[in-house]
Design an enzyme around this catalytic site. Structure first.
Site, PDB file in Angstrom:
ATOM      1  N   LYS A   1       0.846  -1.212   0.000  1.00 56.18           N
ATOM      2  CA  LYS A   1       0.000   0.000   0.000  1.00 56.18           C
ATOM      3  C   LYS A   1       0.871   1.248   0.000  1.00 56.18           C
ATOM      4  CE  LYS A   1       0.940   1.265   4.455  1.00 56.18           C
ATOM      5  NZ  LYS A   1       1.769   2.437   4.782  1.00 56.18           N
TER       6      LYS A   1
ATOM      7  N   ASP B   1      -2.272  -1.543  10.249  1.00 53.08           N
ATOM      8  CA  ASP B   1      -2.408  -1.581   8.788  1.00 53.08           C
ATOM      9  C   ASP B   1      -2.910  -2.933   8.275  1.00 53.08           C
ATOM     10  OD1 ASP B   1      -1.388   0.977   8.693  1.00 53.08           O
ATOM     11  OD2 ASP B   1       0.580   0.393   7.935  1.00 53.08           O
TER      12      ASP B   1
HETATM   13  O1  C5P Z   1      -0.169  -1.007  14.854  1.00 55.08           O
HETATM   14  P1  C5P Z   1       1.263  -1.257  14.582  1.00 55.08           P
HETATM   15  O2  C5P Z   1       1.804  -2.432  15.357  1.00 55.08           O
HETATM   16  O3  C5P Z   1       1.592  -1.362  13.129  1.00 55.08           O
HETATM   17  O4  C5P Z   1       2.013   0.006  15.112  1.00 55.08           O
HETATM   18  C1  C5P Z   1       3.422   0.036  15.243  1.00 55.08           C
HETATM   19  C2  C5P Z   1       3.801   1.260  16.043  1.00 55.08           C
HETATM   20  O5  C5P Z   1       3.558   2.444  15.275  1.00 55.08           O
HETATM   21  C3  C5P Z   1       3.027   1.463  17.328  1.00 55.08           C
HETATM   22  O6  C5P Z   1       3.634   0.770  18.393  1.00 55.08           O
HETATM   23  C4  C5P Z   1       3.105   2.958  17.524  1.00 55.08           C
HETATM   24  O7  C5P Z   1       4.370   3.336  18.030  1.00 55.08           O
HETATM   25  C5  C5P Z   1       3.051   3.482  16.091  1.00 55.08           C
HETATM   26  N1  C5P Z   1       1.689   3.833  15.659  1.00 55.08           N
HETATM   27  C6  C5P Z   1       1.072   4.950  16.192  1.00 55.08           C
HETATM   28  N2  C5P Z   1      -0.183   5.298  15.785  1.00 55.08           N
HETATM   29  C7  C5P Z   1      -0.827   4.575  14.854  1.00 55.08           C
HETATM   30  C8  C5P Z   1      -0.233   3.427  14.298  1.00 55.08           C
HETATM   31  C9  C5P Z   1       1.035   3.086  14.723  1.00 55.08           C
HETATM   32  O8  C5P Z   1       1.648   5.637  17.040  1.00 55.08           O
HETATM   33  N3  C5P Z   1      -2.045   4.950  14.473  1.00 55.08           N
END
Ligand code: C5P
Length: 297
Positions: free
Chosen positions: A10, A137
């Site tokens: 994406k 995601d």
């Molecule tokens: O959800 P995911 O595991 O992909 O997120 C990885 C990191 O990215 C989270 O631990 C956070 O630090 C950051 N993040 C965030 N806000 C979001 C998505 C991700 O701060 N909406």
């Protein structure tokens, strides 16, 4: 029996980031567009859980239970009270740690592959629920197309797209960690009041019309200053793509892949050639979006 699922990368055509929430995540207005670079996840019965990976960047992919594909298999097995006896092979074509949701794609692919192999027959709702547990995601990797993600990006509304957009991606030499980029966003914005994230109506209209020039005028990525701060050389890649005639140049998600929206296939070839010749990136990929979500082959 063997099950193979194809899952797209994406690009975020708008990534509006709000202030950090009490849980550490950030509220987003995240307009995802799936593009035609794919990983394929193949599930075969095995004794215990095993992950293998092939592809140019395979050496950077963890093969233990920290791999999001492994976590997807464990989550589905746990919910259905079965052992995660599966060999997951990832044929990796999406840049690793690049801001193109490659790990999320593998999670969505593994989930659909295991659900089919095991006959667990999870509903779409349950699959989306597991995806949201695995990462912000991951639900989008399952559905593909184009969607507005709110919350931390996991609450999706499908978007209408009136045509196919041509893109060139420049793969950087190195990766960026998503948490590090969000932490840098917090640091860079610590002296200002970050407004709540809002989707751009101009951007939604441009997508619906399939109008690349209008989309180019509306794209934005609030994580770009943070990614450039951590990876300053990306400025040169963006400049190379801009001067080669791209309509828009931006960092893809948390980077460090850079994305160039172009008018048509011919312009894509020109911009790709100029980026390759610029020596500012490790590889160049040409593709189109939207692309379908996780698909059984
Ligand atoms: O959800 P995911 O595991 O992909 O997120 C990885 C990191 O990215 C989270 O631990 C956070 O630090 C950051 N993040 C965030 N806000 C979001 C998505 C991700 O701060 N909406």
């Amino acid at each position: 029996m063997t099950v193979t699922v194809r899952v797209p990368a994406k690009v975020n055509v708008q990534l509006a980031v709000g202030p950090a929430r009490p849980d550490g995540f950030h509220d987003l207005a995240n307009v995802f567009l799936a593009v035609g670079l794919y990983d394929e996840v193949t599930a075969t019965p095995a004794e215990g859980l095993r992950i293998t990976c092939a592809g140019p960047d395979a050496g950077q992919v963890p093969l233990d239970r920290t791999n999001l594909a492994a976590r997807a298999a464990l989550a589905l097995a746990g919910r259905h009270g079965r052992t995660p006896d599966v060999h997951l092979h990832i044929a990796k074509d999406i840049p690793v740690a690049g801001g193109m949701a490659g790990g999320s794609a593998d999670a969505a692919g593994a989930l659909v592959a295991c659900d089919t192999l095991w006959g667990t027959n999870a509903s779409r709702e349950e699959l989306l629920d597991i995806c949201a547990e695995l990462g912000s995601d991951v639900p989008f990797s399952l559905v593909g197309g184009a969607a507005l993600g709110t919350g931390r990006g996991e609450l999706l509304r499908p978007l209408e797209v009136g045509g196919s957009f041509h893109w060139v991606f420049a793969v950087a030499d190195g990766g960026l960690s998503t948490p590090a980029v969000y932490a840098e966003f917090d640091r860079l914005t610590s002296h200002v009041t970050v407004p709540g994230p809002a989707v751009s109506q101009d951007l939604l209209d441009a997508l619906a019309k399939g109008d690349p020039a209008a989309l180019a005028a509306a794209v934005s990525n609030d994580l770009q200053p943070a990614a450039l701060s951590l990876f300053p050389k990306l400025t040169d890649t963006l400049a190379a793509g801009r001067s080669a005639g791209s309509l828009a140049a931006l960092v893809s998600g948390s980077g460090p892949t850079t994305a160039f929206l172009v008018r048509d296939a011919e312009s894509a070839r020109e911009v790709a050639g100029a980026l390759r010749a610029s020596g500012t990136c490790r590889a160049v990929r040409v593709t189109e979006g939207p692309a379908p979500g996780a698909t059984l082959l």
